[in-house]
Design a protein around this motif. Structure first.
Motif, mmCIF file in Angstrom:
data_model
loop_
_atom_site.group_PDB
_atom_site.id
_atom_site.type_symbol
_atom_site.label_atom_id
_atom_site.label_comp_id
_atom_site.label_asym_id
_atom_site.label_seq_id
_atom_site.Cartn_x
_atom_site.Cartn_y
_atom_site.Cartn_z
ATOM 1 N N ALA A 62 0.905 -1.175 0.046
ATOM 2 C CA ALA A 62 -0.106 -0.046 -0.012
ATOM 3 C C ALA A 62 0.987 1.282 0.098
ATOM 4 N N VAL A 63 1.916 1.360 0.700
ATOM 5 C CA VAL A 63 2.950 2.482 0.938
ATOM 6 C C VAL A 63 3.730 2.601 -0.611
ATOM 7 N N SER A 64 3.886 1.636 -1.070
ATOM 8 C CA SER A 64 4.605 1.527 -2.403
ATOM 9 C C SER A 64 3.731 2.126 -3.223
ATOM 10 N N TRP A 106 0.902 4.017 -3.040
ATOM 11 C CA TRP A 106 0.696 5.545 -2.863
ATOM 12 C C TRP A 106 1.786 6.121 -3.255
ATOM 13 N N VAL A 107 3.172 5.942 -2.820
ATOM 14 C CA VAL A 107 4.250 6.912 -3.211
ATOM 15 C C VAL A 107 4.296 6.982 -4.715
ATOM 16 N N SER A 108 4.153 5.672 -5.366
ATOM 17 C CA SER A 108 4.143 5.551 -6.767
ATOM 18 C C SER A 108 3.323 6.629 -7.542
ATOM 19 N N ALA A 109 2.203 6.609 -6.834
ATOM 20 C CA ALA A 109 0.981 7.267 -7.550
ATOM 21 C C ALA A 109 1.232 8.735 -7.211
ATOM 22 N N HIS A 110 1.772 9.026 -6.362
ATOM 23 C CA HIS A 110 1.869 10.828 -5.884
ATOM 24 C C HIS A 110 3.574 11.224 -6.346
ATOM 25 N N TRP A 111 4.441 10.437 -6.275
ATOM 26 C CA TRP A 111 5.691 10.806 -6.591
ATOM 27 C C TRP A 111 6.445 9.863 -7.260
ATOM 28 N N PRO A 112 6.056 9.465 -8.628
ATOM 29 C CA PRO A 112 6.513 8.496 -9.425
ATOM 30 C C PRO A 112 8.062 8.548 -9.493
ATOM 31 N N GLN A 113 8.498 9.655 -9.698
ATOM 32 C CA GLN A 113 9.954 9.879 -9.843
ATOM 33 C C GLN A 113 10.856 9.477 -8.623
ATOM 34 N N HIS A 114 10.138 9.422 -7.428
ATOM 35 C CA HIS A 114 10.839 9.185 -6.204
ATOM 36 C C HIS A 114 10.033 7.673 -5.489
ATOM 37 N N PHE A 115 10.099 6.900 -6.491
ATOM 38 C CA PHE A 115 9.432 5.494 -6.115
ATOM 39 C C PHE A 115 10.187 4.845 -4.910
ATOM 40 N N TYR A 116 11.602 5.153 -4.847
ATOM 41 C CA TYR A 116 12.435 4.627 -3.816
ATOM 42 C C TYR A 116 12.100 5.212 -2.293
ATOM 43 N N ALA A 129 9.249 4.805 -0.726
ATOM 44 C CA ALA A 129 8.543 3.891 0.045
ATOM 45 C C ALA A 129 9.440 2.900 0.565
ATOM 46 N N THR A 130 10.331 2.370 -0.227
ATOM 47 C CA THR A 130 11.222 1.297 0.449
ATOM 48 C C THR A 130 12.087 2.053 1.495
ATOM 49 N N LEU A 131 12.666 3.118 1.218
ATOM 50 C CA LEU A 131 13.672 3.781 2.371
ATOM 51 C C LEU A 131 12.709 4.161 3.688
ATOM 52 N N GLY A 132 11.500 4.543 3.510
ATOM 53 C CA GLY A 132 10.415 5.022 4.422
ATOM 54 C C GLY A 132 10.073 3.515 5.311
ATOM 55 N N VAL A 133 9.555 2.616 4.828
ATOM 56 C CA VAL A 133 9.105 1.508 5.405
ATOM 57 C C VAL A 133 10.436 0.378 6.040
#
Length: 124
Positions: free
Chosen positions: A21-23, A25-35, A37-41
């Motif tokens: 879900a986090v991945s 959400w991040v991809s939908a809002h900041w596709p150029q900063h996909f990474y 999500a992984t960093l945050g979790v």
């Protein structure tokens, strides 16, 4: 022992679904900063594992099912080194070398610091 397996499985499913879900959400809002999500979790997972490990040391009466379900299951499902590795490789392959190395360094050092902070919070 079956109760331990079931709590680990339930925790793993929950953690994996949250990471997914986090991945998304991040991809939908900041596709150029996909990474991110992984960093945050991963950083959150490191903080939580340090804190919970400290709590479990203080409270050995907490059942094994709970400890294993949360640490091995939930946090194991939430955080993943394989996603981190893939994100780093994608950044390298796209020619974003400074960002790739910064991401890798921040993930490693940030993860260690977050785990230490969680354990320190538990000891506090």
């Amino acid at each position: 022992m079956i109760a331990v397996f079931l709590t680990v499985a339930a925790g793993g499913a929950t953690g994996s679904l949250l990471r997914f879900a986090v991945s998304n959400w991040v991809s939908a809002h900041w596709p150029q900063h996909f990474y991110l999500a992984t960093l945050g979790v991963n950083l959150l997972g490191c903080l939580l594992i340090g804190y919970l490990y400290g709590q479990f040391l203080i409270r050995p009466d907490i059942p094994l099912e709970v400890r294993a379900g949360v640490i091995v299951g939930f946090l194991g499902g939430l955080t993943t080194f394989s996603s981190f590795s893939l994100d780093s490789l994608r950044l390298l392959e796209s020619g974003q070398l400074p960002l790739a190395f910064g991401y890798a360094a921040l993930s490693l050092l940030g993860g260690l610091l977050a785990t230490w902070a969680g354990l320190s919070l538990a000891r506090f």
